[in-house]
Design a protein around this motif. Structure first.
Motif, PDB file in Angstrom:
ATOM      1  N   LYS A  41       0.813  -1.214   0.000  1.00 17.93           N
ATOM      2  CA  LYS A  41       0.000   0.000   0.000  1.00 17.93           C
ATOM      3  C   LYS A  41       0.846   1.264   0.000  1.00 17.93           C
ATOM      4  O   LYS A  41       0.536   2.210  -0.700  1.00 17.93           O
ATOM      5  N   LYS A  42       1.902   1.301   0.825  1.00 18.14           N
ATOM      6  CA  LYS A  42       2.739   2.497   0.954  1.00 18.14           C
ATOM      7  C   LYS A  42       4.172   2.093   1.271  1.00 18.14           C
ATOM      8  O   LYS A  42       4.405   1.008   1.797  1.00 18.14           O
ATOM      9  N   VAL A  43       5.074   3.009   0.979  1.00 20.40           N
ATOM     10  CA  VAL A  43       6.466   2.867   1.386  1.00 20.40           C
ATOM     11  C   VAL A  43       6.854   4.160   2.096  1.00 20.40           C
ATOM     12  O   VAL A  43       6.521   5.250   1.623  1.00 20.40           O
ATOM     13  N   ALA A  44       7.512   4.053   3.218  1.00 20.50           N
ATOM     14  CA  ALA A  44       7.932   5.233   3.972  1.00 20.50           C
ATOM     15  C   ALA A  44       8.860   6.097   3.124  1.00 20.50           C
ATOM     16  O   ALA A  44       9.521   5.588   2.208  1.00 20.50           O
ATOM     17  N   ASP A  48      11.818   2.562   4.194  1.00 18.09           N
ATOM     18  CA  ASP A  48      11.672   1.526   5.217  1.00 18.09           C
ATOM     19  C   ASP A  48      10.896   2.108   6.393  1.00 18.09           C
ATOM     20  O   ASP A  48      11.270   3.170   6.885  1.00 18.09           O
ATOM     21  N   PRO A  49       9.810   1.542   6.838  1.00 15.89           N
ATOM     22  CA  PRO A  49       9.203   0.252   6.507  1.00 15.89           C
ATOM     23  C   PRO A  49       8.246   0.357   5.314  1.00 15.89           C
ATOM     24  O   PRO A  49       8.046   1.439   4.757  1.00 15.89           O
ATOM     25  N   ILE A  50       7.631  -0.799   4.976  1.00 13.33           N
ATOM     26  CA  ILE A  50       6.602  -0.829   3.952  1.00 13.33           C
ATOM     27  C   ILE A  50       5.284  -1.213   4.602  1.00 13.33           C
ATOM     28  O   ILE A  50       5.262  -1.916   5.613  1.00 13.33           O
ATOM     29  N   GLU A  51       4.194  -0.704   4.035  1.00 11.54           N
ATOM     30  CA  GLU A  51       2.867  -0.983   4.568  1.00 11.54           C
ATOM     31  C   GLU A  51       2.165  -1.966   3.637  1.00 11.54           C
ATOM     32  O   GLU A  51       2.081  -1.738   2.435  1.00 11.54           O
ATOM     33  N   VAL A  58      -4.062  -3.825   7.739  1.00 10.67           N
ATOM     34  CA  VAL A  58      -2.825  -3.191   7.284  1.00 10.67           C
ATOM     35  C   VAL A  58      -1.713  -3.531   8.258  1.00 10.67           C
ATOM     36  O   VAL A  58      -1.902  -3.477   9.476  1.00 10.67           O
ATOM     37  N   SER A  60       2.655  -3.047   8.836  1.00 10.60           N
ATOM     38  CA  SER A  60       3.937  -2.464   8.434  1.00 10.60           C
ATOM     39  C   SER A  60       5.059  -3.390   8.873  1.00 10.60           C
ATOM     40  O   SER A  60       5.066  -3.851  10.009  1.00 10.60           O
ATOM     41  N   ARG A  62       9.531  -4.203   8.298  1.00 12.52           N
ATOM     42  CA  ARG A  62      10.832  -3.705   7.841  1.00 12.52           C
ATOM     43  C   ARG A  62      11.207  -4.354   6.514  1.00 12.52           C
ATOM     44  O   ARG A  62      10.818  -5.477   6.221  1.00 12.52           O
TER      45      ARG A  62
END
Length: 82
Positions: A41-44, A48-51, A58, A60, A62
């Motif tokens: 869904k998302k990447v910081a 890192d981290p990824i959702e 949902v 998250s 590493r």
């Protein structure tokens, strides 16, 4: 392919979960089990981290943990059943 290589918005099916015993168990307990479909869904902002979206929630994780998760694209999975 591993989960850390999946682009935002794409989905894949988990093939296997690796890593040391404690890490592998933690990932499995969080619901990342073989045959589970996951969507990034998302990447910081720093990567890192990824959702992830899986099993209706949902999560998250590493990138180092995502590297331990082998996946296959859903297109490849559909082709293997035909």
């Amino acid at each position: 392919m591993t989960l850390n290589n999946l682009a935002v918005g794409n989905s894949a099916r988990v093939v296997s979960v690796g890593g040391e015993k404690a890490i592998r168990r933690r990932l499995l307990e969080m619901g990342i089990t073989p045959k589970t479909v996951v969507t990034v869904k998302k990447v910081a902002p720093m990567g890192d981290p990824i959702e992830l979206l899986l099993r209706g929630y949902v999560l998250s994780i590493r990138l180092s943990d995502a590297e331990r998760i082998e996946i296959e694209s859903l297109d490849a999975a559909k082709g293997s059943f035909a």
